[in-house]
Design a protein around this motif. Structure first.
Motif, PDB file in Angstrom:
ATOM      1  N   GLU A 154       0.844  -1.187   0.000  1.00 28.59           N
ATOM      2  CA  GLU A 154       0.000   0.000   0.000  1.00 28.59           C
ATOM      3  C   GLU A 154       0.877   1.234   0.000  1.00 28.59           C
ATOM      4  OE1 GLU A 154      -2.929   0.054   3.108  1.00 28.59           O
ATOM      5  OE2 GLU A 154      -3.271  -2.081   2.915  1.00 28.59           O
ATOM      6  N   ALA A 155       0.422   2.237  -0.732  1.00 30.16           N
ATOM      7  CA  ALA A 155       1.118   3.516  -0.700  1.00 30.16           C
ATOM      8  C   ALA A 155       0.764   4.196   0.611  1.00 30.16           C
ATOM      9  CB  ALA A 155       0.691   4.378  -1.884  1.00 30.16           C
ATOM     10  N   GLY A 156       1.677   4.930   1.132  1.00 29.02           N
ATOM     11  CA  GLY A 156       1.397   5.641   2.361  1.00 29.02           C
ATOM     12  C   GLY A 156       2.610   6.414   2.806  1.00 29.02           C
ATOM     13  N   PHE A 177       5.239   2.514   7.372  1.00 28.79           N
ATOM     14  CA  PHE A 177       5.929   1.304   6.907  1.00 28.79           C
ATOM     15  C   PHE A 177       6.087   0.316   8.059  1.00 28.79           C
ATOM     16  CE2 PHE A 177       9.799  -1.143   6.012  1.00 28.79           C
ATOM     17  CZ  PHE A 177       9.455  -1.688   4.796  1.00 28.79           C
ATOM     18  N   ALA A 178       5.555  -0.893   7.883  1.00 30.24           N
ATOM     19  CA  ALA A 178       5.642  -1.939   8.904  1.00 30.24           C
ATOM     20  C   ALA A 178       6.659  -2.980   8.447  1.00 30.24           C
ATOM     21  CB  ALA A 178       4.275  -2.569   9.128  1.00 30.24           C
ATOM     22  N   LEU A 179       7.847  -2.894   8.969  1.00 32.64           N
ATOM     23  CA  LEU A 179       8.907  -3.811   8.573  1.00 32.64           C
ATOM     24  C   LEU A 179       8.477  -5.268   8.729  1.00 32.64           C
ATOM     25  CD1 LEU A 179      11.825  -4.233   7.625  1.00 32.64           C
ATOM     26  CD2 LEU A 179      12.506  -4.194  10.038  1.00 32.64           C
ATOM     27  N   GLU A 180       7.769  -5.568   9.792  1.00 32.15           N
ATOM     28  CA  GLU A 180       7.360  -6.952  10.057  1.00 32.15           C
ATOM     29  C   GLU A 180       6.405  -7.507   9.002  1.00 32.15           C
ATOM     30  OE1 GLU A 180       4.456  -4.301  12.230  1.00 32.15           O
ATOM     31  OE2 GLU A 180       6.627  -4.327  11.924  1.00 32.15           O
ATOM     32  N   GLU A 181       5.842  -6.649   8.154  1.00 39.00           N
ATOM     33  CA  GLU A 181       4.959  -7.093   7.078  1.00 39.00           C
ATOM     34  C   GLU A 181       5.632  -7.021   5.705  1.00 39.00           C
ATOM     35  OE1 GLU A 181       1.419  -4.745   7.382  1.00 39.00           O
ATOM     36  OE2 GLU A 181       0.996  -5.439   9.423  1.00 39.00           O
TER      37      GLU A 181
END
Length: 162
Positions: free
Chosen positions: A4-6, A11-15
């Motif tokens: 997803e843009a955002g 930013f979720a590193l774990e994902e």
């Protein structure tokens, strides 16, 4: 998992797929290393060199780098350690004297033969949590990702951290 843009703060590193793949790879390698290093005294890099030379034989160090996607320095250190321990030997190439081929010694063959069942056992243990269709899907997905990486310029010959 859909990118997803955002905002950068979202930013979720774990994902993040590369991070998750790295975690799985590193944890698997460390688990496997704990199982064989005490018995055989080889590092992860040394095992990878033994495995690829045991499978293909007669490879140059450059070919080992290409087949394992490990850094040249890491392969060089592993090869030197295996040569010192008498698990590998160098053989000249009849067609090109500049090239040195690597081969397992008898001791190297014994170590390789001892670790392979452990590797297969670990793989079976990991895959035991997946149903046969999931295993087949995993193989297909990995092949698709490998092909996509090659198309993006990160094929087997590309260098970088392993």
């Amino acid at each position: 998992m859909q990118p997803e843009a955002g905002a950068p703060g979202d930013f979720a590193l774990e994902e993040f797929l590369p991070y998750r793949l790295s975690l799985v790879t590193n944890r698997t390698s460390r688990l496997f290393a704990r199982r064989y290093s005490a018995a055989f005294g080889v590092s992860i890099a040394e095992w990878r060199v033994l495995a690829v030379v045991g499978r293909f034989g007669g490879l140059s160090a450059t070919a080992v780098v290409e087949r394992t996607a490990m850094d040249k320095v890491k392969v060089s250190r592993a090869v030197q350690a295996l040569l010192r321990r008498g698990l590998l030997r160098r053989e000249g190439d009849a067609a090109d004297r500049r090239v040195q081929r690597l081969a397992l010694t008898e001791a190297g063959q014994r170590v390789h033969a001892g670790i392979v069942p452990l590797a297969r056992g670990l793989e079976a243990e990991l895959l035991a949590g997946l149903a046969p269709p999931e295993r087949a899907a995993l193989v297909r997905l990995l092949e698709t990702l490998e092909a996509r990486l090659a198309a993006m310029g990160a094929g087997p010959e590309a260098e970088g951290p392993d």
